[in-house]
Structures are given as structure tokens and as C-alpha cells.
Design an enzyme around this catalytic site. Structure first.
Site, PDB file in Angstrom:
ATOM      1  N   ASP A  36       0.821  -1.215   0.000  1.00 15.55           N
ATOM      2  CA  ASP A  36       0.000   0.000   0.000  1.00 15.55           C
ATOM      3  C   ASP A  36       0.854   1.265   0.000  1.00 15.55           C
ATOM      4  O   ASP A  36       0.496   2.260  -0.632  1.00 15.55           O
ATOM      5  CB  ASP A  36      -0.923   0.015   1.220  1.00 15.55           C
ATOM      6  CG  ASP A  36      -2.035  -1.021   1.108  1.00 15.55           C
ATOM      7  OD1 ASP A  36      -2.219  -1.578   0.005  1.00 15.55           O
ATOM      8  OD2 ASP A  36      -2.709  -1.276   2.122  1.00 15.55           O
ATOM      9  N   TYR A  39       1.964   2.038  -3.488  1.00 13.31           N
ATOM     10  CA  TYR A  39       0.816   2.521  -4.266  1.00 13.31           C
ATOM     11  C   TYR A  39       0.530   3.980  -3.918  1.00 13.31           C
ATOM     12  O   TYR A  39       0.288   4.809  -4.804  1.00 13.31           O
ATOM     13  CB  TYR A  39      -0.402   1.650  -3.979  1.00 13.31           C
ATOM     14  CG  TYR A  39      -1.661   2.095  -4.704  1.00 13.31           C
ATOM     15  CD1 TYR A  39      -1.949   1.632  -5.983  1.00 13.31           C
ATOM     16  CD2 TYR A  39      -2.550   2.990  -4.100  1.00 13.31           C
ATOM     17  CE1 TYR A  39      -3.093   2.038  -6.655  1.00 13.31           C
ATOM     18  CE2 TYR A  39      -3.685   3.409  -4.769  1.00 13.31           C
ATOM     19  CZ  TYR A  39      -3.957   2.934  -6.036  1.00 13.31           C
ATOM     20  OH  TYR A  39      -5.081   3.349  -6.692  1.00 13.31           O
ATOM     21  N   SER A  85     -35.573  -8.728 -16.882  1.00 18.69           N
ATOM     22  CA  SER A  85     -35.507  -9.577 -15.703  1.00 18.69           C
ATOM     23  C   SER A  85     -35.435 -11.036 -16.155  1.00 18.69           C
ATOM     24  O   SER A  85     -35.510 -11.328 -17.347  1.00 18.69           O
ATOM     25  CB  SER A  85     -36.730  -9.349 -14.819  1.00 18.69           C
ATOM     26  OG  SER A  85     -37.914  -9.588 -15.558  1.00 18.69           O
ATOM     27  N   LEU A  86     -35.292 -11.944 -15.195  1.00 18.19           N
ATOM     28  CA  LEU A  86     -35.203 -13.367 -15.511  1.00 18.19           C
ATOM     29  C   LEU A  86     -36.359 -14.120 -14.881  1.00 18.19           C
ATOM     30  O   LEU A  86     -36.828 -13.775 -13.792  1.00 18.19           O
ATOM     31  CB  LEU A  86     -33.882 -13.959 -14.983  1.00 18.19           C
ATOM     32  CG  LEU A  86     -32.584 -13.433 -15.580  1.00 18.19           C
ATOM     33  CD1 LEU A  86     -31.394 -14.058 -14.860  1.00 18.19           C
ATOM     34  CD2 LEU A  86     -32.517 -13.734 -17.060  1.00 18.19           C
ATOM     35  N   GLU A 119     -23.508 -19.120 -13.640  1.00 24.13           N
ATOM     36  CA  GLU A 119     -22.885 -18.063 -12.834  1.00 24.13           C
ATOM     37  C   GLU A 119     -23.644 -17.866 -11.534  1.00 24.13           C
ATOM     38  O   GLU A 119     -24.877 -17.918 -11.531  1.00 24.13           O
ATOM     39  CB  GLU A 119     -22.905 -16.719 -13.575  1.00 24.13           C
ATOM     40  CG  GLU A 119     -22.286 -16.712 -14.949  1.00 24.13           C
ATOM     41  CD  GLU A 119     -22.756 -15.480 -15.721  1.00 24.13           C
ATOM     42  OE1 GLU A 119     -22.398 -14.359 -15.311  1.00 24.13           O
ATOM     43  OE2 GLU A 119     -23.482 -15.647 -16.716  1.00 24.13           O
ATOM     44  N   LYS A 121     -25.614 -15.913  -8.849  1.00 25.19           N
ATOM     45  CA  LYS A 121     -26.455 -14.714  -8.955  1.00 25.19           C
ATOM     46  C   LYS A 121     -26.180 -13.818  -7.745  1.00 25.19           C
ATOM     47  O   LYS A 121     -26.713 -14.039  -6.654  1.00 25.19           O
ATOM     48  CB  LYS A 121     -27.929 -15.107  -9.023  1.00 25.19           C
ATOM     49  CG  LYS A 121     -28.875 -13.946  -9.281  1.00 25.19           C
ATOM     50  CD  LYS A 121     -30.305 -14.445  -9.416  1.00 25.19           C
ATOM     51  CE  LYS A 121     -31.265 -13.296  -9.700  1.00 25.19           C
ATOM     52  NZ  LYS A 121     -31.324 -12.345  -8.577  1.00 25.19           N
ATOM     53  N   ASP A 123     -26.268 -10.936  -5.077  1.00 26.98           N
ATOM     54  CA  ASP A 123     -27.382 -10.201  -4.494  1.00 26.98           C
ATOM     55  C   ASP A 123     -26.962  -8.746  -4.304  1.00 26.98           C
ATOM     56  O   ASP A 123     -26.516  -8.332  -3.236  1.00 26.98           O
ATOM     57  CB  ASP A 123     -27.772 -10.828  -3.151  1.00 26.98           C
ATOM     58  CG  ASP A 123     -29.148 -10.377  -2.690  1.00 26.98           C
ATOM     59  OD1 ASP A 123     -29.864  -9.755  -3.494  1.00 26.98           O
ATOM     60  OD2 ASP A 123     -29.509 -10.646  -1.532  1.00 26.98           O
ATOM     61  N   GLU A 179     -23.271  -6.524 -11.647  1.00 26.18           N
ATOM     62  CA  GLU A 179     -23.894  -6.368 -10.337  1.00 26.18           C
ATOM     63  C   GLU A 179     -22.914  -5.646  -9.424  1.00 26.18           C
ATOM     64  O   GLU A 179     -21.760  -6.070  -9.260  1.00 26.18           O
ATOM     65  CB  GLU A 179     -24.231  -7.741  -9.753  1.00 26.18           C
ATOM     66  CG  GLU A 179     -25.249  -7.713  -8.658  1.00 26.18           C
ATOM     67  CD  GLU A 179     -26.681  -7.726  -9.184  1.00 26.18           C
ATOM     68  OE1 GLU A 179     -27.607  -7.735  -8.353  1.00 26.18           O
ATOM     69  OE2 GLU A 179     -26.877  -7.740 -10.422  1.00 26.18           O
ATOM     70  N   TYR A 231     -21.538  -9.423 -15.826  1.00 26.67           N
ATOM     71  CA  TYR A 231     -22.207 -10.682 -16.163  1.00 26.67           C
ATOM     72  C   TYR A 231     -22.774 -10.745 -17.579  1.00 26.67           C
ATOM     73  O   TYR A 231     -23.240 -11.795 -18.012  1.00 26.67           O
ATOM     74  CB  TYR A 231     -23.304 -11.010 -15.150  1.00 26.67           C
ATOM     75  CG  TYR A 231     -24.428 -10.008 -15.023  1.00 26.67           C
ATOM     76  CD1 TYR A 231     -25.325  -9.772 -16.055  1.00 26.67           C
ATOM     77  CD2 TYR A 231     -24.616  -9.308 -13.834  1.00 26.67           C
ATOM     78  CE1 TYR A 231     -26.365  -8.870 -15.933  1.00 26.67           C
ATOM     79  CE2 TYR A 231     -25.656  -8.396 -13.694  1.00 26.67           C
ATOM     80  CZ  TYR A 231     -26.532  -8.190 -14.745  1.00 26.67           C
ATOM     81  OH  TYR A 231     -27.557  -7.293 -14.610  1.00 26.67           O
ATOM     82  N   LYS A 320     -33.281 -20.245  -7.822  1.00 23.38           N
ATOM     83  CA  LYS A 320     -33.133 -19.543  -6.557  1.00 23.38           C
ATOM     84  C   LYS A 320     -32.762 -20.487  -5.422  1.00 23.38           C
ATOM     85  O   LYS A 320     -33.175 -21.641  -5.376  1.00 23.38           O
ATOM     86  CB  LYS A 320     -34.428 -18.802  -6.212  1.00 23.38           C
ATOM     87  CG  LYS A 320     -34.893 -17.823  -7.284  1.00 23.38           C
ATOM     88  CD  LYS A 320     -33.861 -16.734  -7.569  1.00 23.38           C
ATOM     89  CE  LYS A 320     -33.752 -15.717  -6.473  1.00 23.38           C
ATOM     90  NZ  LYS A 320     -34.895 -14.801  -6.379  1.00 23.38           N
ATOM     91  N   CYS A 414     -31.234 -10.602  38.073  1.00 27.55           N
ATOM     92  CA  CYS A 414     -31.069 -11.887  37.383  1.00 27.55           C
ATOM     93  C   CYS A 414     -32.388 -12.646  37.380  1.00 27.55           C
ATOM     94  O   CYS A 414     -33.011 -12.812  38.441  1.00 27.55           O
ATOM     95  CB  CYS A 414     -29.985 -12.708  38.073  1.00 27.55           C
ATOM     96  SG  CYS A 414     -29.811 -14.381  37.413  1.00 27.55           S
ATOM     97  N   CYS A 417     -31.573 -15.985  39.872  1.00 26.70           N
ATOM     98  CA  CYS A 417     -31.263 -15.896  41.303  1.00 26.70           C
ATOM     99  C   CYS A 417     -31.630 -14.556  41.926  1.00 26.70           C
ATOM    100  O   CYS A 417     -31.438 -14.358  43.133  1.00 26.70           O
ATOM    101  CB  CYS A 417     -29.783 -16.187  41.550  1.00 26.70           C
ATOM    102  SG  CYS A 417     -28.685 -14.863  40.966  1.00 26.70           S
ATOM    103  N   CYS A 432     -25.031 -10.996  35.562  1.00 30.81           N
ATOM    104  CA  CYS A 432     -25.537 -11.298  36.896  1.00 30.81           C
ATOM    105  C   CYS A 432     -24.362 -11.288  37.866  1.00 30.81           C
ATOM    106  O   CYS A 432     -23.295 -11.843  37.577  1.00 30.81           O
ATOM    107  CB  CYS A 432     -26.207 -12.668  36.897  1.00 30.81           C
ATOM    108  SG  CYS A 432     -26.484 -13.374  38.540  1.00 30.81           S
ATOM    109  N   CYS A 438     -25.652 -18.234  41.815  1.00 30.63           N
ATOM    110  CA  CYS A 438     -26.651 -18.299  40.745  1.00 30.63           C
ATOM    111  C   CYS A 438     -26.701 -19.710  40.181  1.00 30.63           C
ATOM    112  O   CYS A 438     -25.686 -20.240  39.690  1.00 30.63           O
ATOM    113  CB  CYS A 438     -26.314 -17.298  39.644  1.00 30.63           C
ATOM    114  SG  CYS A 438     -27.418 -17.356  38.218  1.00 30.63           S
TER     115      CYS A 438
END
Length: 463
Positions: A36, A39, A85-86, A119, A121, A123, A179, A231, A320, A414, A417, A432, A438
Site C-alpha cells: 500500500d 501505491y 428480468s429473468l 454463474e 447470482k 445479491d 452487479e 455478467y 433460486k 437476574c 437468582c 448477573c 446463581c
């Protein structure tokens, strides 16, 4: 370039190329090529040159990922190629029917094995990225599939999205679809920080990604740990185009995009089922949420022959997984006492099928979590279960709260007890104070002692 010494200009181009390559290996390939600190030195050097020669600071510069001026609102954009959509599959039979319909339509024998691209899917949030002559010129949400929102400023801040395509041999016009998601590690880190600052955490990684992308101030988006996985493509203008979906994804990988390492090309619907089961077993070990598997007829010519129905392609389907979040009702809360006296609130739920099992109990963690959720007995709640993780309540659905809902009050004594309950400053756990007086602590202490490896035959040797 005008008024820029040639040596400085060439050095700047080398710096820009090197930083872009480091971004690719770090954020796309997950294989950092430099520390890092190195970079950071390269980035500072680039920024210093851009400050001295402002005309070098173009939109595709790596320095421009920090976000720009906040917007008043998002403008709308029309997708030249609709983002469809699918259709969904929920069983083996659904997949067999999908395969049969395809074969019937293209007059293929039932015994023939079609090539499918498989592939995970993800979310997250579907987006469209437009590249012209290799440069990113627009990013947009899916919206209703025909019209989305222009989120160009926000997608520029995501380091796994190339601002300029790799190499010289790329399409004149390319629309990449993918996605945008928040990895689990980044989600957990973000929520820990939010709770520490007294801010509202996100319910799940998908909500986190969606909320981050819809920030009018792209500087805020730049602070969120978002990634994008490509995708598919929409528009594609080139004399050479791959002949299959799988080949197209590999091309996108060469152009600088992150593509899923678990994608696979298989022959036949039985192999699709094997892939589904394999990923279902791995699902909880992945660093990101997936809610199923997408299966696509691999051959582009066959896709064209199959066409579309309504708002979905005939050549693709999403199988799904069982949902990891469901709604149910909170019936009661019990307070359990552990070996160290820690008091844990346990929610008793109306049983609900979630994450592949029937859930009747969920943890509420501690008093702070109860206060944060603002949940009451009688509430409708969202329960989440991922893999072997203990089910937890992530949200109360306030619009469904009944009039007789009862606030949850953390006990001052508690429940076993009746000793006083104390909470050490800086700790989230209340305990407690009864110790071995206890009964619950004594019982748990004995169970813990008996289960330890230290209590073995070597310690219980008979004379």
C-alpha cells in the site's frame, strides 16, 4: 501536449498505466502487486503532476475516483437495449421444464446436451456501463428495465470498474452489465463503524450497496467498500464478437472487468443441477451474498433463435436458493444466563422457514441491540439466517406493529437468582453478580468444565 515537457508527459502516462494496473490486480484479481505504501507514493506523484499541469487531469485518471460535486438529483437515462428480468426456477422439475421448452423450440432431440453458462447470482444492484472508444462515459441503474438513473459519478469511484478498457483491441461501443455489491467483510466493517458512531447500520449487504449507489454526493459513495462483477453485455459495436456467452465473459475479463471466478460452462441440464448443488454447499463460505444461480444457453445464435417472452429471455433462468431472510412475529423474549453471568436476550418467534431450516428462536445480543432495533413483543420482524450463523432479528416492520405491542425491558435483576445485574462501562454485556450462588451460572460452569479437553483420562487416572 501543450506546455508540458515531453519527459514529464511520458512519465505521467507511465504512472497512470502503472496505477491502473495495480488497481486491476488489487480490486479485480484480488492479488495485490505492490505494498500500500508504494501505491500511495505513486498516486501522490500522479496528483502532483496533475496539480502542476491541470490539463492532464481527465475523467479517466485514477485520481478521479474520490468523487466530485454533489448532485441535486439523478437524471433519467433510457437503455437502448432493455435490461430484462429473468424467470425463476425453484425446483429440479422447473429446470427440466426449462431445458425441455428450449429443445422443443429449436427442434433439438431430448437426449442432446445443450451448452449452458452457469454463474452465481450476486445479491446486489444491476447496472449498465457505457464505454465509447474504450472510455467510461456513463453508468446507470437498471430502473424499470427501460429507464434507469444516471449514476456515472458514483460508479467512477468503484475501483473494480475500469475507467478505461485494457489493451487497444476493444469495441468502438461497449455496454457492460453487471452487479454492484458490498462484500460481507466490508459490510461488517461498515456496520461496526456505524454502530460505534451511533449511526444506523444497514440491514444487509444488498441494502448497503443500493443505499451507497444512490448517494447524491459521490464522495460518500467513494468511502463505501463496493465492487462490481460483470455478467453480460448490452450494446456491442465491433467487427469481431465472441460466439458464446462464456467467451464474452472471458473477453470482459481481459478488458479489465471483474468476472466471477466460479462461473462455469457445462453440457446438459443434469450438469446444471450438479453446479447448483456445488455452489449451494459453498454459498456460506463466499465473501459475498448470492441468492441463486443464473443459467444461460451459451451459444449466441441459439439465444437469438429463442428470443424473448414478455420481459424475460427464453434462453436464461435463475434457480433460486432458499431465502435467508423472512418475516415472522416476535412472540416473547427470554433472558438466559451464561457461565460468566452474561445475560443474553433470546427472541421466541412464530416458526418460519428461512435459510433452509425452520427457525423458532433468534438472538437479540444485548440491551444496546434491543434499543437500536426498537423492537417490541408482538412486532412483525425480519429474521436473517446465513449458513450456520445463529438466526438474528435485523429489523422490526413498524408499519405492521399492533396496538398491544409490548416494549422489551432489560432486567435489572437476574431472572434466575434475583441478584443485581451490572454492566461494566465500555462493555456491551450485562452480567448477573450472583456468581456460583446463581443456579444458572453453576450449571453452565459444570457443563463447561466437563466438556473441556483438560478433563481427560489423564486427569482421572484410577489408582
Amino acid at each position: 501536449m501543450l506546455n508540458i515537457p515531453e519527459a514529464i508527459y511520458k512519465h505521467y502516462l507511465r504512472l497512470k498505466s502503472e496505477i491502473n494496473q495495480h488497481n486491476h490486480t488489487y480490486y479485480v484479481l484480488d492479488d495485490p502487486s505492490v505494498p500500500d505504501s508504494q501505491y500511495d507514493r505513486l498516486m501522490r506523484e500522479l496528483q502532483e503532476i496533475e496539480q502542476q499541469y491541470s490539463q492532464l487531469c481527465t475523467p479517466d485518471s485514477p485520481s478521479q475516483r474520490v468523487g466530485g460535486v454533489a448532485l441535486d438529483s439523478f437524471s433519467q437515462v433510457k437503455h437502448e437495449v432493455p435490461m430484462l428480468s429473468l424467470d425463476n426456477a425453484f425446483s429440479d422439475q422447473d429446470m427440466l421444464d426449462f431445458d425441455r421448452r428450449i429443445k422443443d423450440r429449436i427442434n433439438v432431440a431430448p437426449s442432446e446436451h445443450l451448452s449452458y453458462a452457469c454463474e452465481p447470482k450476486l445479491d446486489g444492484v444491476a447496472v449498465s456501463l457505457i464505454y465509447q472508444k474504450g472510455l467510461l462515459i456513463r453508468g446507470a441503474t437498471r430502473g424499470d428495465g427501460t429507464v434507469g438513473e444516471d449514476i456515472t459519478a458514483n460508479v467512477r469511484t468503484i475501483k473494480s470498474i475500469p475507467l478505461q478498457l485494457h489493451g487497444d483491441d476493444h469495441p468502438e461501443l461497449l455496454e457492460v452489465r453487471g452487479e454492484i455489491y458490498m462484500p460481507r467483510a466490508g459490510f461488517d466493517k461498515f456496520n461496526r463503524k456505524a454502530r460505534k458512531l451511533g449511526e444506523k447500520p444497514f440491514v444487509n449487504p444488498r441494502n448497503a450497496a443500493a443505499g451507497s449507489l444512490r448517494q447524491l454526493d459521490s464522495k460518500i459513495t467513494a468511502t463505501r467498500p463496493l465492487e462490481m462483477c460483470a455478467y453480460s453485455v448490452g450494446q456491442y459495436q465491433s467487427s469481431h464478437k465472441p460466439d458464446s456467452h462464456f467467451a464474452m465473459l472471458n473477453l470482459l475479463g481481459k478488458l479489465g472487468f471483474k468476472i466471477n471466478q466460479h462461473m462455469k460452462q457445462v453440457a446438459g441440464i443434469d450438469a446444471c443441477e450438479d453446479y447448483y448443488q456445488h455452489l449451494a454447499r459453498q454459498r456460506d463460505q463466499l465473501d459475498y451474498d448470492i441468492d441463486g444461480i443464473v443459467f444461460k444457453v451459451n451459444d449466441f445464435k441459439l439465444q437469438e433463435r429463442l428470443g424473448f417472452v414478455a420481459k424475460a429471455p427464453r434462453w436464461a433462468i435463475a434457480r433460486k436458493f432458499p431465502a435467508q431472510e423472512e418475516m415472522t412475529r416476535l412472540l416473547d423474549v427470554e433472558f438466559q444466563v451464561g457461565r460468566t453471568g452474561a445475560i443474553t436476550p433470546v427472541a421466541r418467534l412464530e416458526p418460519v422457514f428461512v435459510g433452509g431450516v425452520t427457525v423458532g428462536n433468534a438472538t437479540l445480543h444485548n440491551a444496546d441491540e434491543i434499543n437500536r432495533l426498537g423492537v417490541c413483543v408482538g412486532d412483525t420482524v425480519i429474521v436473517r439466517r446465513a449458513g450456520d450463523v445463529i438466526p438474528q432479528i435485523v429489523k422490526a416492520v413498524l408499519e405492521k406493529r399492533p396496538q398491544d405491542a409490548v416494549p422489551i425491558v432489560f432486567p435489572e435483576r437476574c431472572p434466575v437468582c434475583q441478584s443485581s445485574v451490572k454492566r461494566i462501562e465500555g462493555e456491551a454485556v450485562a452480567r448477573c453478580t450472583g456468581g456460583l450462588f446463581c443456579g444458572a451460572q453453576t450449571k453452565e460452569a459444570i457443563k463447561h468444565f466437563a466438556s473441556r479437553k483438560a478433563v481427560s483420562y489423564t486427569h482421572l487416572t484410577l489408582p
